[in-house]
Design a protein around this motif. Structure first.
Motif, PDB file in Angstrom:
ATOM      1  N   PHE A 174      13.969  18.672  25.197  1.00  0.00           N
ATOM      2  CA  PHE A 174      14.380  19.231  26.483  1.00  0.00           C
ATOM      3  C   PHE A 174      15.311  20.413  26.280  1.00  0.00           C
ATOM      4  CE2 PHE A 174      13.331  14.876  27.910  1.00  0.00           C
ATOM      5  CZ  PHE A 174      12.363  15.234  28.828  1.00  0.00           C
ATOM      6  N   ALA A 175      16.345  20.216  25.429  1.00  0.00           N
ATOM      7  CA  ALA A 175      17.300  21.306  25.218  1.00  0.00           C
ATOM      8  C   ALA A 175      16.611  22.520  24.648  1.00  0.00           C
ATOM      9  CB  ALA A 175      18.421  20.841  24.292  1.00  0.00           C
ATOM     10  N   LEU A 176      15.616  22.266  23.785  1.00  0.00           N
ATOM     11  CA  LEU A 176      14.907  23.377  23.159  1.00  0.00           C
ATOM     12  C   LEU A 176      14.173  24.232  24.184  1.00  0.00           C
ATOM     13  CD1 LEU A 176      14.237  24.475  20.324  1.00  0.00           C
ATOM     14  CD2 LEU A 176      12.141  23.145  20.399  1.00  0.00           C
ATOM     15  N   GLN A 177      13.779  23.625  25.272  1.00  0.00           N
ATOM     16  CA  GLN A 177      12.982  24.342  26.263  1.00  0.00           C
ATOM     17  C   GLN A 177      13.812  24.954  27.383  1.00  0.00           C
ATOM     18  OE1 GLN A 177      10.158  21.471  27.639  1.00  0.00           O
ATOM     19  NE2 GLN A 177       9.234  21.174  25.635  1.00  0.00           N
ATOM     20  N   THR A 178      15.074  24.536  27.550  1.00  0.00           N
ATOM     21  CA  THR A 178      15.801  24.957  28.744  1.00  0.00           C
ATOM     22  C   THR A 178      17.114  25.667  28.487  1.00  0.00           C
ATOM     23  OG1 THR A 178      16.882  22.798  28.885  1.00  0.00           O
ATOM     24  CG2 THR A 178      14.798  23.072  30.077  1.00  0.00           C
ATOM     25  N   LEU A 179      17.768  25.484  27.367  1.00  0.00           N
ATOM     26  CA  LEU A 179      19.091  26.057  27.143  1.00  0.00           C
ATOM     27  C   LEU A 179      19.044  27.584  27.195  1.00  0.00           C
ATOM     28  CD1 LEU A 179      22.055  25.248  26.374  1.00  0.00           C
ATOM     29  CD2 LEU A 179      21.434  25.914  24.051  1.00  0.00           C
ATOM     30  N   THR A 180      19.884  28.167  28.062  1.00  0.00           N
ATOM     31  CA  THR A 180      19.938  29.626  28.171  1.00  0.00           C
ATOM     32  C   THR A 180      21.278  30.196  27.743  1.00  0.00           C
ATOM     33  OG1 THR A 180      20.631  29.491  30.492  1.00  0.00           O
ATOM     34  CG2 THR A 180      18.259  29.647  30.051  1.00  0.00           C
ATOM     35  N   LYS A 181      22.350  29.416  27.859  1.00  0.00           N
ATOM     36  CA  LYS A 181      23.675  29.937  27.499  1.00  0.00           C
ATOM     37  C   LYS A 181      24.484  28.864  26.784  1.00  0.00           C
ATOM     38  CE  LYS A 181      27.828  32.184  29.293  1.00  0.00           C
ATOM     39  NZ  LYS A 181      28.487  32.804  30.481  1.00  0.00           N
ATOM     40  N   LEU A 182      25.075  29.251  25.652  1.00  0.00           N
ATOM     41  CA  LEU A 182      25.954  28.368  24.898  1.00  0.00           C
ATOM     42  C   LEU A 182      27.249  29.112  24.612  1.00  0.00           C
ATOM     43  CD1 LEU A 182      26.560  25.768  23.336  1.00  0.00           C
ATOM     44  CD2 LEU A 182      25.430  26.797  21.352  1.00  0.00           C
ATOM     45  N   GLU A 183      28.357  28.573  25.105  1.00  0.00           N
ATOM     46  CA  GLU A 183      29.653  29.208  24.888  1.00  0.00           C
ATOM     47  C   GLU A 183      30.519  28.335  23.975  1.00  0.00           C
ATOM     48  OE1 GLU A 183      33.341  28.990  27.308  1.00  0.00           O
ATOM     49  OE2 GLU A 183      32.607  30.920  28.053  1.00  0.00           O
ATOM     50  N   LEU A 184      30.913  28.904  22.839  1.00  0.00           N
ATOM     51  CA  LEU A 184      31.783  28.221  21.881  1.00  0.00           C
ATOM     52  C   LEU A 184      32.957  29.116  21.488  1.00  0.00           C
ATOM     53  CD1 LEU A 184      29.041  26.590  19.651  1.00  0.00           C
ATOM     54  CD2 LEU A 184      30.681  25.365  21.074  1.00  0.00           C
ATOM     55  N   ARG A 185      33.360  30.017  22.353  1.00  0.00           N
ATOM     56  CA  ARG A 185      34.426  30.949  22.007  1.00  0.00           C
ATOM     57  C   ARG A 185      35.751  30.240  21.837  1.00  0.00           C
ATOM     58  NH1 ARG A 185      36.247  35.376  25.872  1.00  0.00           N
ATOM     59  NH2 ARG A 185      34.105  36.082  25.631  1.00  0.00           N
ATOM     60  N   ASP A 186      36.590  30.830  20.977  1.00  0.00           N
ATOM     61  CA  ASP A 186      37.942  30.343  20.741  1.00  0.00           C
ATOM     62  C   ASP A 186      37.958  28.878  20.332  1.00  0.00           C
ATOM     63  OD1 ASP A 186      40.618  30.424  20.434  1.00  0.00           O
ATOM     64  OD2 ASP A 186      41.122  30.874  22.510  1.00  0.00           O
ATOM     65  N   ASN A 187      37.134  28.542  19.333  1.00  0.00           N
ATOM     66  CA  ASN A 187      37.180  27.237  18.703  1.00  0.00           C
ATOM     67  C   ASN A 187      37.591  27.425  17.232  1.00  0.00           C
ATOM     68  OD1 ASN A 187      36.241  24.790  20.431  1.00  0.00           O
ATOM     69  ND2 ASN A 187      34.922  26.459  21.095  1.00  0.00           N
ATOM     70  N   GLU A 188      37.155  26.541  16.366  1.00  0.00           N
ATOM     71  CA  GLU A 188      37.556  26.617  14.954  1.00  0.00           C
ATOM     72  C   GLU A 188      36.328  26.616  14.057  1.00  0.00           C
ATOM     73  OE1 GLU A 188      40.136  23.282  14.519  1.00  0.00           O
ATOM     74  OE2 GLU A 188      41.648  24.051  15.907  1.00  0.00           O
ATOM     75  N   ILE A 189      35.321  27.388  14.456  1.00  0.00           N
ATOM     76  CA  ILE A 189      34.053  27.442  13.726  1.00  0.00           C
ATOM     77  C   ILE A 189      34.129  28.493  12.629  1.00  0.00           C
ATOM     78  CG2 ILE A 189      31.588  27.900  13.955  1.00  0.00           C
ATOM     79  CD1 ILE A 189      31.854  26.974  16.885  1.00  0.00           C
ATOM     80  N   ARG A 190      33.679  28.113  11.457  1.00  0.00           N
ATOM     81  CA  ARG A 190      33.696  29.030  10.308  1.00  0.00           C
ATOM     82  C   ARG A 190      32.260  29.316   9.867  1.00  0.00           C
ATOM     83  NH1 ARG A 190      38.076  25.789  10.230  1.00  0.00           N
ATOM     84  NH2 ARG A 190      40.104  26.806   9.946  1.00  0.00           N
ATOM     85  N   ALA A 191      32.120  29.829   8.642  1.00  0.00           N
ATOM     86  CA  ALA A 191      30.798  30.254   8.167  1.00  0.00           C
ATOM     87  C   ALA A 191      29.800  29.110   8.133  1.00  0.00           C
ATOM     88  CB  ALA A 191      30.933  30.887   6.780  1.00  0.00           C
ATOM     89  N   GLU A 192      30.257  27.945   7.720  1.00  0.00           N
ATOM     90  CA  GLU A 192      29.347  26.799   7.669  1.00  0.00           C
ATOM     91  C   GLU A 192      28.820  26.457   9.053  1.00  0.00           C
ATOM     92  OE1 GLU A 192      29.325  22.100   6.254  1.00  0.00           O
ATOM     93  OE2 GLU A 192      31.106  23.343   5.949  1.00  0.00           O
ATOM     94  N   GLY A 193      29.705  26.496  10.031  1.00  0.00           N
ATOM     95  CA  GLY A 193      29.262  26.245  11.396  1.00  0.00           C
ATOM     96  C   GLY A 193      28.278  27.298  11.874  1.00  0.00           C
ATOM     97  N   ALA A 194      28.505  28.553  11.466  1.00  0.00           N
ATOM     98  CA  ALA A 194      27.581  29.620  11.834  1.00  0.00           C
ATOM     99  C   ALA A 194      26.200  29.383  11.241  1.00  0.00           C
ATOM    100  CB  ALA A 194      28.131  30.964  11.374  1.00  0.00           C
ATOM    101  N   LEU A 195      26.151  28.794  10.044  1.00  0.00           N
ATOM    102  CA  LEU A 195      24.866  28.461   9.424  1.00  0.00           C
ATOM    103  C   LEU A 195      24.087  27.482  10.286  1.00  0.00           C
ATOM    104  CD1 LEU A 195      22.833  28.354   7.075  1.00  0.00           C
ATOM    105  CD2 LEU A 195      24.284  26.609   6.025  1.00  0.00           C
ATOM    106  N   TYR A 196      24.775  26.473  10.787  1.00  0.00           N
ATOM    107  CA  TYR A 196      24.101  25.493  11.638  1.00  0.00           C
ATOM    108  C   TYR A 196      23.674  26.126  12.963  1.00  0.00           C
ATOM    109  CZ  TYR A 196      26.390  22.339   8.330  1.00  0.00           C
ATOM    110  OH  TYR A 196      26.810  21.724   7.190  1.00  0.00           O
ATOM    111  N   LEU A 197      24.524  26.955  13.515  1.00  0.00           N
ATOM    112  CA  LEU A 197      24.186  27.593  14.796  1.00  0.00           C
ATOM    113  C   LEU A 197      23.022  28.571  14.639  1.00  0.00           C
ATOM    114  CD1 LEU A 197      27.791  28.222  16.156  1.00  0.00           C
ATOM    115  CD2 LEU A 197      26.135  26.546  16.980  1.00  0.00           C
ATOM    116  N   ALA A 198      22.877  29.133  13.466  1.00  0.00           N
ATOM    117  CA  ALA A 198      21.747  30.036  13.220  1.00  0.00           C
ATOM    118  C   ALA A 198      20.418  29.314  13.422  1.00  0.00           C
ATOM    119  CB  ALA A 198      21.820  30.609  11.805  1.00  0.00           C
ATOM    120  N   ASP A 199      20.430  28.005  13.133  1.00  0.00           N
ATOM    121  CA  ASP A 199      19.200  27.238  13.342  1.00  0.00           C
ATOM    122  C   ASP A 199      18.804  27.199  14.813  1.00  0.00           C
ATOM    123  OD1 ASP A 199      19.073  26.726  10.666  1.00  0.00           O
ATOM    124  OD2 ASP A 199      20.124  24.811  10.783  1.00  0.00           O
ATOM    125  N   ILE A 200      19.823  27.194  15.706  1.00  0.00           N
ATOM    126  CA  ILE A 200      19.514  27.192  17.135  1.00  0.00           C
ATOM    127  C   ILE A 200      18.761  28.461  17.496  1.00  0.00           C
ATOM    128  CG2 ILE A 200      20.493  27.114  19.448  1.00  0.00           C
ATOM    129  CD1 ILE A 200      22.913  25.729  18.334  1.00  0.00           C
TER     130      ILE A 200
END
Length: 1409
Positions: free
Chosen positions: A776-802
């Motif tokens: 469901f999420a794969l078909q409908t998600l249009t906006k994801l906001e994660l600003r001002d958190n504590e995400i580093r390069a490793e987290g960016a790797l996972y988000l790249a999959d999205i």
């Protein structure tokens, strides 16, 4: 056995699938074998055997025989199989033929099989040449084609290497998971053990009671170990089956994406690229001529694009819908379009609204939507011409332009002649009272207009008066929107008089209009007795008198009407049966009124939207509201933001949600519901099956609260929009949320807001997994906001999959994290392949030049990304070089932000080169980058040829005169740039400005700002030359430029015939009397100027005389600032004469002009009959009692003045006494400034007596006077029952404990006071105790200043105890109060848990030691 050995070795290769590097290589080999090798072998075998058989037959071999020809006695050679030879000989021949050709493929031209070829070869030379030709074809051409095919396949697989590795690893683990530890036949023992375990689990599940099974949830720490094993087993099986299905479907489609992507790319290219790339104009025209609908909103097409569209409109025979909002179209572009409309005989709809879609089939409705462009009065004149001649136009939207009063006049002139127009939207257009008057005159004679929107303009009471009078004659208007104007109580009174008899109006929006209690009372009374708006039942058992019920929308938000004002509305709305929308936000509604309001809502059976945000409902108010909400079946939207409801209020809301079946949108933001409140809301969501949107931002919700919310998702099947910003969510909370979304949610999340929390890489990993694989999420998600958190390069790797796998994600916000270069590398590789992502925000992520290298490589190929934010990183000039290189080939990017990246002049040079040929970028932000004059020169050269850039921000870039000169030269020929920001530079030229729109010869400049300049006269002359023929300038700011009288003369010559200028700021320019004389050229001919600032210019009586003569016939000036000049008594007399008949001036500032009592007398006589002035500033003029006495008559009769500033004069007792007489019956004054006027207790007595019955005063400033305890007592008596006072400043007076006690008593139950200033008085411990007791339960006070008193240790502790649990006070100042360090620490400890309070306690830095 040998074959089995080969297969076994090949099987070992499968183990490499678990390797991140080797795994994808296996796929490469498989793909090359499947596609490239199979196809290539078929291709080369045909050529190979063709060559081999042909050449071998020409050779003389051992198998050749000679055939004699008896006719001519010649001989023929032939290769044959000798009769009687065995089978191996025939296969040997085939093998020899194949070997003969195969080596030629690898370049072996020399003969390798000499024993197979006889020495008397008759055709050896020909075969040798034939072999060379074959070698060239096979080796040079075919093998290189094979290599190219391999390379393409490798690159394609490499792009998906990360996903391939993940899926291969999953399949390997999944396969091994089902294998036994022991090899056959010993694995029988393993299967037997698994069977026994299965029987045991089944029996244990049957033993559990049904209620226990029903309430089994996901694993928590409270479960027993056995339950955990069962649940984990179930979850593991479900997760595995889920991933298995996903992996299977993935492998079915992974290598078929290219075909789909090609089709998708053709569709996504759309019309925006065709509009922006003028090289494809012909194909674009052909496409549009067959289109019926075309969406071009926010495509930055500008005037040139409008011109192209105009050519198409003239010829099209099918176009029915066109949206041109947000396109930077100016008056010139409007002219192109309207000319086409006048010549076009087919029906045309230009709109983004689906309001009239149902009637499109008739091809009769035309809706013209040109909102949010750069259209001014002249452009509206072109639109008006269309309205005059058009017979089918029904809807015009010109909102968010700058048409002003003149533009409104143009439309008003044609409205009576148009017989089809029904809707007119003119929001945010700088329309004042004159424009409203023009439209009102048109409405008197109009018979078709049903909706008119004039929200967010400058309409005041007089403008509303004209509109109200028009409504008395109009019989068609049903919707009138006047929100965010300045109509006040008087304007509400005008409308109320008309509403009593109006029979058509159904919706009236008056939000944000400074309407007070008096205005609401008039409106409520009109509504109650109206024959139009509402139903009203008499108390009669047998008969009920019901009036026409047509009003549907009531919007009076941000008016501060308070409980009493709401009570009047409640009485009027009690029996209403038509109202659908109520907005009562920001109105200081408390608990007392909420009960009556709830009953009224219960009676209103049609209500769908209710906004009660920013009030004071608290938990008790929600308790009163909840029973009504529980049974309500119509309300769909409920907004309760910022009401301090806490966890108790959340419990009451949850009680209502359990049975409510109608609410789809709920806003509980800024309410401090915390984890405890979240538990109640989550329990309600388990039962509720209608809520779709929930806002829980800024509520101090932690991981525990998110766990409660995640539990609710197991039963909820409707929620799809979740806002959790500004909470305390960490990785654990993100894990709970991801778990729930993956395993429970039956509906896809479209928008997920998790910004401003504390989510790290682990949380990003969990979220990425669910959003990457959840169906469901794969078909409908249009906006994801994660600003001002504590995400580093490793987290960016996972988000790249999205980004890689999600096909709907449009916007990803990662601002203010810590992904750095490595993280950007991961993301860049992902969005290179993304087919949906349009907006990526990466500001504040410590990205440097290496990260930009990866980004630039991806940048060249992306076709969807239109907005990129890289601000506040460390890109530098090298990083900009990489970016610019990629930018040259990019054909999609529209907005680029590079704020604070130290790119310097060299970086600007790279950008300039990239911009020269770019035809898509519309917005570029280079704020604070030290580009200097040299860098500006590079950019300016690019602007000369660039035809798309519209907004450029160069704030804080050390740009000087030379750089400004380069920009000015570029503006002369640029045809698209309309906003240029040059603040905080070092220019002394005319470039430091806000909002500039400068096509050729500066003809479309909107606003020019020349603050902090030198060399004024020379610069003014240069500026005048540039804009002498300007036709659109409305704001000119030359403050502090030292232009002098000579520079003023240049400006006057340039702008004397200007017909658009509305604001002129010449403050601090030493223009003197001579400069004012030059300005009269502008003022005498100008009929648009509304604001004139001549402060600090050395103007004396002579200059005032020149100005007065120019103003005598002026009908447009609204604001005049002459503060800090030297006009004196004589100058005041000249101005007074000019103002006698003036009916437009609303703000007059004459502060610090030495006008004295005599000058005040002249002004008072002139203003005596004035009915427009709303603000008068006479500060610092040494006005005494005699002068104030002259103002008495003016103040007594005036019904419009809302602000009076008399600070730093000499009123004393007698002056205040006269002032009190003037204010005794005043019902309009909102702000009164009497700072530093030697006011003592006796004077305060007179002032208090005048204000005793006042119900309008909001701000009273009495700083730096001599008010003591007695004076405080008088003020306390005056304000004891006051319901309007918001700010009372008594700083630096002589109030002691008794005065503090009197004030505390007066304000103990006050529901409006928010600011109390008592700094620098004589309040001690006892006075502090009284104030603490009075304000302990107060719910309105936000600012309390007690600095500079003598409250001591005990007084400080009493105040701390009182405010320990106070949730409204935001600022408490206790500095300089003789408080010891121990007591200060005690106060801090007491107030530690009050997270909203800002405490000023320490006197200096050393005090903290």
């Amino acid at each position: 056995m040998s074959i089995d050995c080969v297969i076994w070795y090949i099987r070992i290769l499968y183990l490499f699938a678990a390797s991140r590097i080797l795994g994808p290589k296996l796929t490469m080999i498989y793909e090359m074998m499947k596609d490239a090798i199979v196809i290539f072998i078929c291709f080369i075998l045909i050529i190979l055997f063709g060559f081999s058989v042909a050449s071998w037959s020409l050779l003389t071999t051992k198998e050749q025989v000679i055939w004699p020809n008896s006719t001519n006695e010649s001989f023929s050679n032939a290769t044959v199989v000798v009769q009687g030879a065995d089978v191996s000989s025939s296969w040997q021949l085939l093998r020899d033929v194949f070997n003969w050709g195969i080596w030629k493929v690898f370049g072996q031209v020399a003969e390798p099989y000499n024993d197979a070829v006889s020495e008397n070869d008759a055709y050896g030379t020909f075969v040798f040449l034939f072999s060379i030709g074959f070698t060239v074809i096979s080796n040079v051409l075919l093998l290189n084609v094979l290599i190219a095919m391999f390379n393409e396949k490798i690159q394609r697989v490499q792009e998906k290497s990360n996903e391939l590795w993940r899926h291969q690893r999953f399949w390997l683990i999944y396969e091994i998971k089902d294998k036994t530890v022991l090899p056959p036949p010993l694995n029988t023992l393993c299967y037997l053990g698994q069977f026994i375990k299965y029987i045991y689990c089944r029996c244990k599940r049957l033993w559990k009671s049904p209620p226990q099974r029903q309430h089994t949830k996901k694993p928590t720490e409270q479960n027993s170990s056995a339950d955990i094993d069962i649940i984990l087993s179930s979850v593991d099986t479900r997760q595995t089956n889920r991933e298995k299905a996903i992996a299977a479907s993935y492998w079915e489609r992974i290598f078929q994406e290219e075909k789909q992507n090609k089709t998708l790319n053709k569709e996504n290219d759309g019309m925006d690229k065709r509009m922006q790339n003028y090289d494809h104009q012909q194909s674009f025209h052909e496409t549009l001529q067959t289109q019926k609908q075309l969406e071009l909103s926010d495509k930055q097409i500008g005037d040139k694009g409008a011109q192209q569209l105009a050519d198409i409109i003239r010829k099209t025979t099918t176009l029915t819908q066109l949206d041109l909002s947000k396109n930077l179209i100016s008056d010139q572009g409007v002219q192109y379009l309207t000319d086409a409309l006048l010549n076009n005989k087919v029906n045309l709809i230009l709109t983004s609204s689906p309001f009239h879609i149902s009637r499109l089939s008739h091809q009769t409705i035309i809706t013209l939507d040109l909102a949010a462009n750069n259209i001014r009065a002249q452009g509206v004149q072109y639109v008006a011409d269309v309205c005059r001649n058009n017979k089918i136009l029904t809807n015009i939207n010109l909102s968010n332009n700058q048409i002003g009063d003149n533009g409104a006049q143009h439309l008003a002139d044609v409205i009576p002649y148009n017989t089809t127009l029904t809707t007119l939207k003119l929001e945010n257009n700088q329309i004042g009272d004159h424009g409203a008057e023009s439209l009102a005159n048109a409405l008197r004679h109009d018979t078709t207009l049903t909706t008119i929107s004039l929200a967010v303009n400058n309409i005041e009471a007089q403008g509303v008066r004209h509109l109200a009078q028009a409504l008395s004659n109009n019989t068609t208007l049903t919707v009138l929107k006047l929100s965010s104007n300045k109509i006040g109580d008087q304007g509400a009174h005008y409308l109320a008089d008309i509403l009593r008899n109006n029979t058509t109006l159904t919706a009236l929006n008056l939000s944000s209009n400074e309407i007070g209690y008096d205005g609401v009372e008039h409106l409520a009374d009109a509504v109650k007795n109206s024959k139009v708006n509402f139903a009203f039942s008499y108390f009669c058992p047998h008969a009920s008198v019901r009036f026409s019920q047509i009003i549907t929308t009531l919007d009076i938000g941000s008016n501060g009407i308070g409980d009493e004002g709401v009570q009047h509305l409640i009485n009027a709305l009690k029996n209403n049966k038509t109202l659908t929308t109520i907005n009562l936000s920001s109105n200081q509604i408390g608990v007392t009124t909420t009960k009556d309001l709830a009953q009224t809502i219960g009676y209103t059976t049609t209500l769908t939207q209710l906004d009660l945000s920013y009030n004071q409902l608290e938990a008790d108010g929600i308790q009163e509201l909840a029973p009504t909400l529980r049974l309500n079946t119509t309300l769909t939207t409920l907004i309760l933001s910022s009401n301090r409801i806490g966890h108790t209020g959340a419990q009451h809301i949850a009680y209502a949600l359990r049975t409510n079946k109608a609410i789809t949108t709920l806003d509980l933001s800024k309410n401090r519901i915390a984890n405890a409140g979240m538990k109640h809301v989550a329990e309600a969501l388990q039962i509720n099956n209608t809520l779709m949107i929930i806002d829980l931002s800024n509520n101090q919700i932690g991981d525990t609260g998110i766990e409660y919310l995640a539990d609710a998702f197991e039963y909820n099947s409707t929620l799809n929009n979740i806002n959790l910003r500004f909470n305390k969510i960490r990785d654990q909370g993100a894990h709970f949320l991801a778990y729930a979304l993956m395993n429970y949610m039956d509906v896809g999340v479209t928008k997920l807001y998790l910004g401003y929390n504390r989510i790290g890489d682990r949380g990003a990993h969990d979220l990425a997994d669910v959003l990457q694989f959840d169906a469901f999420a794969l078909q409908t998600l249009t906006k994801l906001e994660l600003r001002d958190n504590e995400i580093r390069a490793e987290g960016a790797l996972y988000l790249a999959d999205i980004i890689n796998n999600n096909t709907t994600l449009v916007e990803l916000d990662l601002n203010d994290n810590d992904i750095r270069d490595q993280g950007l590398k991961y993301l860049a590789g992902a969005f290179r392949k993304s087919k949906a992502l349009t907006t990526l925000s990466l500001a504040g992520n410590k990205i440097e030049d290496q990260g930009m290298y990866h980004l630039a490589n991806a940048f060249q190929n992306t076709t969807t990304l239109t907005a990129l934010d890289l601000g506040r990183n460390k890109i530098g000039n090298l990083g900009i070089k990489y970016l610019a290189d990629g930018f040259r080939k990019n054909k999609a990017l529209i907005k680029l932000k590079l704020v604070s990246n130290e790119i310097g002049a060299e970086g600007a040079q790279h950008l300039g080169k990239a911009l020269e040929n770019n035809n898509t970028l519309a917005e570029l932000d280079l704020t604070v980058n030290k580009i200097g004059d040299e860098g500006v020169q590079y950019l300016a050269n690019a602007f000369k040829n660039n035809n798309t850039l519209a907004n450029l921000d160069l704030y804080g870039n050390e740009i000087g005169d030379q750089g400004a000169q380069h920009l000015a030269d570029a503006f002369r020929n640029n045809t698209t740039l309309n906003q240029l920001y040059l603040e905080d530079n070092e220019t002394s030229d005319e470039e430091q400005h806000r909002e500039t729109d400068v096509p050729s010869s500066g003809k479309t400049l909107i606003t020019f700002d020349l603050k902090d300049e030198e060399k004024g006269a020379e610069r003014a002359h240069y500026l005048a030359d540039i804009f002498a023929n300007n036709e659109t300038l409305n704001t000119l700011n030359l403050e502090n430029d030292n232009i002098g009288s000579q520079g003023t003369q240049h400006l006057a010559n340039a702008f004397q015939n200007n017909k658009t200028l509305t604001t002129l700021n010449l403050a601090s320019n030493a223009i003197g009397d001579e400069g004012v004389q030059h300005l009269t050229k502008i003022l005498e001919n100008n009929n648009t100027l509304t604001t004139l600032n001549l402060a600090k210019n050395g103007i004396d009586a002579k200059g005032a005389e020149h100005l007065a003569k120019a103003l005598e016939g002026n009908k447009t000036l609204i604001t005049l600032n002459l503060s800090s000049n030297e006009i004196g008594t004589e100058g005041a007399q000249h101005l007074a004469k000019a103002l006698e008949n003036n009916n437009t001036l609303t703000e007059l500032d004459l502060a610090n002009n030495n006008i004295y009592n005599e000058g005040t007398q002249h002004l008072a006589k002139a203003l005596e009959t004035n009915n427009t002035l709303t603000a008068l500033n006479l500060a610092r003029n040494e006005i005494g009692a005699e002068g104030i006495e002259q103002l008495t008559s003016f103040l007594r009769n005036n019904t419009t003045l809302v602000t009076l500033n008399l600070k730093h004069n000499k009123l004393e007792v007698d002056g205040v006494k006269h002032l009190a007489v003037g204010l005794e019956n005043n019902n309009t004054l909102i702000t009164l400034d009497l700072v530093s006027n030697t006011i003592d207790d006796e004077a305060t007595l007179h002032l208090a007596a005048a204000l005793l019955n006042n119900n309008t005063l909001v701000t009273l400033l009495l700083r730096y006077n001599k008010i003591g305890d007695k004076g405080a007592e008088y003020l306390a008596i005056a304000f004891r029952n006051n319901t309007t006072l918001h700010k009372l400043d008594l700083t630096r007076n002589q109030i002691g404990d008794q005065g503090a006690q009197d004030l505390a008593t007066a304000f103990r139950d006050n529901k409006t006071l928010a600011y109390l200033g008592l700094d620098g008085n004589k309040i001690k411990q006892q006075g502090a105790q009284h104030l603490a007791a009075a304000f302990e339960n107060n719910k309105t006070l936000t600012f309390l200043d007690l600095a500079g008193n003598e409250i001591g240790d005990q007084g400080a502790q009493d105040l701390a105890a009182a405010f320990r649990n106070n949730t409204t006070l935001t600022t408490l100042d206790l500095r300089r109060n003789e408080i010891g360090k121990v007591s200060k620490h005690h106060v801090m400890q007491t107030l530690r848990e009050n997270t909203t309070l800002k405490l000023f306690l320490w006197d200096d830095v050393e005090d903290l030691d």
